[in-house]
Design a protein around this motif. Structure first.
Motif, mmCIF file in Angstrom:
data_model
loop_
_atom_site.group_PDB
_atom_site.id
_atom_site.type_symbol
_atom_site.label_atom_id
_atom_site.label_comp_id
_atom_site.label_asym_id
_atom_site.label_seq_id
_atom_site.Cartn_x
_atom_site.Cartn_y
_atom_site.Cartn_z
ATOM 1 N N LEU A 109 1.322 -1.172 -0.036
ATOM 2 C CA LEU A 109 -0.231 0.067 0.284
ATOM 3 C C LEU A 109 0.739 1.573 0.202
ATOM 4 O O LEU A 109 0.903 2.509 -0.951
ATOM 5 C CB LEU A 109 -0.910 -0.288 1.342
ATOM 6 N N PHE A 110 1.647 1.575 0.715
ATOM 7 C CA PHE A 110 2.802 2.140 0.597
ATOM 8 C C PHE A 110 3.866 2.646 -0.211
ATOM 9 O O PHE A 110 4.012 3.833 -0.068
ATOM 10 C CB PHE A 110 3.554 2.542 2.010
ATOM 11 N N THR A 111 4.004 1.388 -0.622
ATOM 12 C CA THR A 111 4.674 1.695 -1.710
ATOM 13 C C THR A 111 3.538 1.999 -3.113
ATOM 14 O O THR A 111 4.615 3.222 -3.810
ATOM 15 C CB THR A 111 5.712 0.657 -2.377
ATOM 16 N N ILE A 112 2.651 1.755 -3.540
ATOM 17 C CA ILE A 112 1.636 2.190 -4.187
ATOM 18 C C ILE A 112 1.475 3.677 -4.095
ATOM 19 O O ILE A 112 1.594 4.722 -4.799
ATOM 20 C CB ILE A 112 0.539 1.797 -4.234
ATOM 21 N N ILE A 113 1.217 3.951 -2.696
ATOM 22 C CA ILE A 113 0.977 5.499 -2.671
ATOM 23 C C ILE A 113 2.317 6.368 -2.811
ATOM 24 O O ILE A 113 1.946 7.392 -3.421
ATOM 25 C CB ILE A 113 0.830 5.901 -1.017
ATOM 26 N N SER A 114 3.468 6.160 -2.830
ATOM 27 C CA SER A 114 4.672 6.522 -2.745
ATOM 28 C C SER A 114 4.973 6.602 -3.922
ATOM 29 O O SER A 114 5.627 7.711 -4.592
ATOM 30 C CB SER A 114 6.229 5.741 -1.765
ATOM 31 N N PHE A 115 5.096 5.891 -4.849
ATOM 32 C CA PHE A 115 5.091 5.775 -6.244
ATOM 33 C C PHE A 115 4.015 6.715 -6.792
ATOM 34 O O PHE A 115 4.483 7.775 -7.716
ATOM 35 C CB PHE A 115 4.584 4.315 -6.704
ATOM 36 N N LEU A 116 2.309 6.604 -6.955
ATOM 37 C CA LEU A 116 1.724 7.647 -7.199
ATOM 38 C C LEU A 116 2.106 8.785 -7.089
ATOM 39 O O LEU A 116 1.731 9.747 -7.718
ATOM 40 C CB LEU A 116 0.650 7.162 -7.057
ATOM 41 N N PHE A 117 2.061 9.085 -6.022
ATOM 42 C CA PHE A 117 3.166 10.856 -5.106
ATOM 43 C C PHE A 117 4.496 11.285 -6.605
ATOM 44 O O PHE A 117 4.166 12.006 -6.847
ATOM 45 C CB PHE A 117 4.176 10.699 -4.099
ATOM 46 N N GLU A 118 5.207 9.860 -6.585
ATOM 47 C CA GLU A 118 6.878 10.660 -7.321
ATOM 48 C C GLU A 118 5.988 10.990 -8.763
ATOM 49 O O GLU A 118 6.444 11.969 -9.976
ATOM 50 C CB GLU A 118 7.256 9.539 -7.311
ATOM 51 N N ALA B 145 2.219 16.251 -12.953
ATOM 52 C CA ALA B 145 2.259 17.669 -13.203
ATOM 53 C C ALA B 145 3.578 18.880 -13.379
ATOM 54 O O ALA B 145 3.334 19.828 -13.529
ATOM 55 C CB ALA B 145 2.421 18.073 -11.576
ATOM 56 N N GLY B 146 4.736 17.910 -13.703
ATOM 57 C CA GLY B 146 5.756 19.039 -14.222
ATOM 58 C C GLY B 146 6.783 19.859 -12.626
ATOM 59 O O GLY B 146 7.688 20.026 -13.587
ATOM 60 N N TYR B 147 6.587 19.334 -11.775
ATOM 61 C CA TYR B 147 7.904 19.791 -11.269
ATOM 62 C C TYR B 147 8.722 19.080 -10.776
ATOM 63 O O TYR B 147 9.770 19.128 -10.492
ATOM 64 C CB TYR B 147 7.151 19.553 -9.553
ATOM 65 N N MET B 148 8.443 17.726 -10.895
ATOM 66 C CA MET B 148 9.860 17.187 -10.863
ATOM 67 C C MET B 148 10.149 16.251 -13.074
ATOM 68 O O MET B 148 9.827 15.811 -13.369
ATOM 69 C CB MET B 148 9.487 15.223 -10.396
ATOM 70 N N LYS B 149 11.492 17.081 -13.125
ATOM 71 C CA LYS B 149 11.849 16.781 -13.800
ATOM 72 C C LYS B 149 12.881 15.515 -14.452
ATOM 73 O O LYS B 149 14.180 15.732 -13.707
ATOM 74 C CB LYS B 149 12.545 17.924 -15.252
ATOM 75 N N LEU B 150 12.523 14.354 -15.012
ATOM 76 C CA LEU B 150 13.196 13.160 -14.832
ATOM 77 C C LEU B 150 14.851 13.528 -16.197
ATOM 78 O O LEU B 150 14.651 13.751 -17.635
ATOM 79 C CB LEU B 150 12.830 11.883 -15.410
ATOM 80 N N LYS B 151 15.774 12.553 -16.046
ATOM 81 C CA LYS B 151 17.308 12.981 -16.529
ATOM 82 C C LYS B 151 18.257 11.821 -16.000
ATOM 83 O O LYS B 151 18.898 12.196 -15.738
ATOM 84 C CB LYS B 151 18.067 14.066 -15.881
ATOM 85 N N GLY B 152 16.952 11.069 -16.395
ATOM 86 C CA GLY B 152 17.868 9.754 -17.078
ATOM 87 C C GLY B 152 16.870 8.795 -15.686
ATOM 88 O O GLY B 152 17.280 7.568 -15.693
ATOM 89 N N TRP B 153 16.452 9.088 -14.918
ATOM 90 C CA TRP B 153 15.709 8.598 -14.258
ATOM 91 C C TRP B 153 14.550 8.132 -14.399
ATOM 92 O O TRP B 153 13.505 9.183 -15.086
ATOM 93 C CB TRP B 153 15.479 9.129 -12.568
ATOM 94 N N GLN B 154 13.861 6.968 -13.962
ATOM 95 C CA GLN B 154 12.745 6.527 -14.244
ATOM 96 C C GLN B 154 11.432 6.416 -12.504
ATOM 97 O O GLN B 154 12.191 6.015 -12.095
ATOM 98 C CB GLN B 154 12.181 5.482 -14.638
ATOM 99 N N ASN B 155 10.239 6.798 -12.941
ATOM 100 C CA ASN B 155 9.891 6.219 -12.077
ATOM 101 C C ASN B 155 9.917 5.531 -11.073
ATOM 102 O O ASN B 155 9.552 4.694 -9.883
ATOM 103 C CB ASN B 155 8.191 7.598 -11.847
ATOM 104 N N TRP B 156 9.696 4.265 -11.879
ATOM 105 C CA TRP B 156 9.168 2.936 -11.457
ATOM 106 C C TRP B 156 10.810 2.643 -10.658
ATOM 107 O O TRP B 156 10.447 1.356 -10.058
ATOM 108 C CB TRP B 156 8.844 2.299 -11.936
ATOM 109 N N TYR B 157 11.948 2.782 -11.240
ATOM 110 C CA TYR B 157 13.007 2.582 -10.498
ATOM 111 C C TYR B 157 13.181 3.076 -8.978
ATOM 112 O O TYR B 157 13.695 1.969 -7.980
ATOM 113 C CB TYR B 157 14.538 3.522 -11.049
ATOM 114 N N SER B 158 12.627 3.770 -8.673
ATOM 115 C CA SER B 158 12.329 3.956 -6.441
ATOM 116 C C SER B 158 11.447 2.820 -6.352
ATOM 117 O O SER B 158 10.823 2.277 -5.053
ATOM 118 C CB SER B 158 11.581 4.872 -6.604
ATOM 119 N N ILE B 159 10.613 1.940 -7.251
ATOM 120 C CA ILE B 159 9.766 0.815 -6.891
ATOM 121 C C ILE B 159 10.600 0.632 -5.040
ATOM 122 O O ILE B 159 10.302 -0.258 -4.428
ATOM 123 C CB ILE B 159 9.126 0.057 -7.823
ATOM 124 N N PRO B 160 11.739 -0.337 -5.782
ATOM 125 C CA PRO B 160 12.322 -1.401 -5.632
ATOM 126 C C PRO B 160 13.142 -0.749 -3.831
ATOM 127 O O PRO B 160 13.007 -1.433 -3.323
ATOM 128 C CB PRO B 160 14.074 -1.592 -5.881
#
Length: 168
Positions: free
Chosen positions: A110-119, A125-140
């Motif tokens: 549950l909290f992994t999903i919440i954290s992933f959805l926040f990221e 929303a355009g506040y975080m700009k990825l430069k070689g990172w992908q959001n799903w990299y944060s899941i582990p």
């Protein structure tokens, strides 16, 4: 005064998302029924998580490896502080307050999903700009934090204060 307001970085695209999410997260922590966390545990956890996320996200992943930018990369604003320190700390506190060993993996999921959805929404929303990172990299990372590190942290602070944080 204009310099102060300019340094808040309030004109950044997507700033609304961390501001609203941070306010909701803080209100939730302040008003939630305290089950396993008292104010001392909340204070300690808030400080530890804020420090760790600032060190890891800002200095290692964000600056050293330069894998993403939050807000204006040349300016540290209020949205950065909320994104790096307040929201992760509030999520950790809520997790520990409701966590139990019997349903550990349900809470981790549950909290992994919440954290992933926040990221993910932060990026959308355009506040975080990825430069070689992908959001799903944060899941582990989230699984490690929620599955092992936070339960260890909770046991550690309970050990230091000689019992359950709710009794201290």
């Amino acid at each position: 005064m204009n310099s102060f307001i300019q340094h808040l970085d309030l004109q950044q695209q997507g700033i609304w998302f961390p501001l609203i999410t941070g306010a909701i997260a803080l209100l939730f922590v302040l008003l939630m029924p305290k089950r396993q966390m008292n104010w001392r545990g909340i204070y300690i956890t808030f400080g530890v998580i804020s420090y760790v996320t600032l060190m890891l996200d800002v200095f290692i992943v964000g600056e050293y490896f330069d894998l993403f930018d939050i807000g204006d990369p040349a300016l540290e604003g209020i949205g950065d502080l909320i994104t790096y320190a307040i929201i992760p700390s509030c999520l950790a506190i809520a997790y520990l307050n409701y966590f139990n060993e019997k349903n550990k993996w349900l809470y981790v999921t549950l909290f992994t999903i919440i954290s992933f959805l926040f990221e993910w929404e932060l990026t959308r929303a355009g506040y975080m700009k990825l430069k070689g990172w992908q959001n799903w990299y944060s899941i582990p990372v989230y699984i490690i934090v929620y599955g092992w590190w936070l339960p260890w942290h909770f046991k550690f602070i309970n050990h230091i204060y000689g019992g359950n944080t709710e009794e201290s």
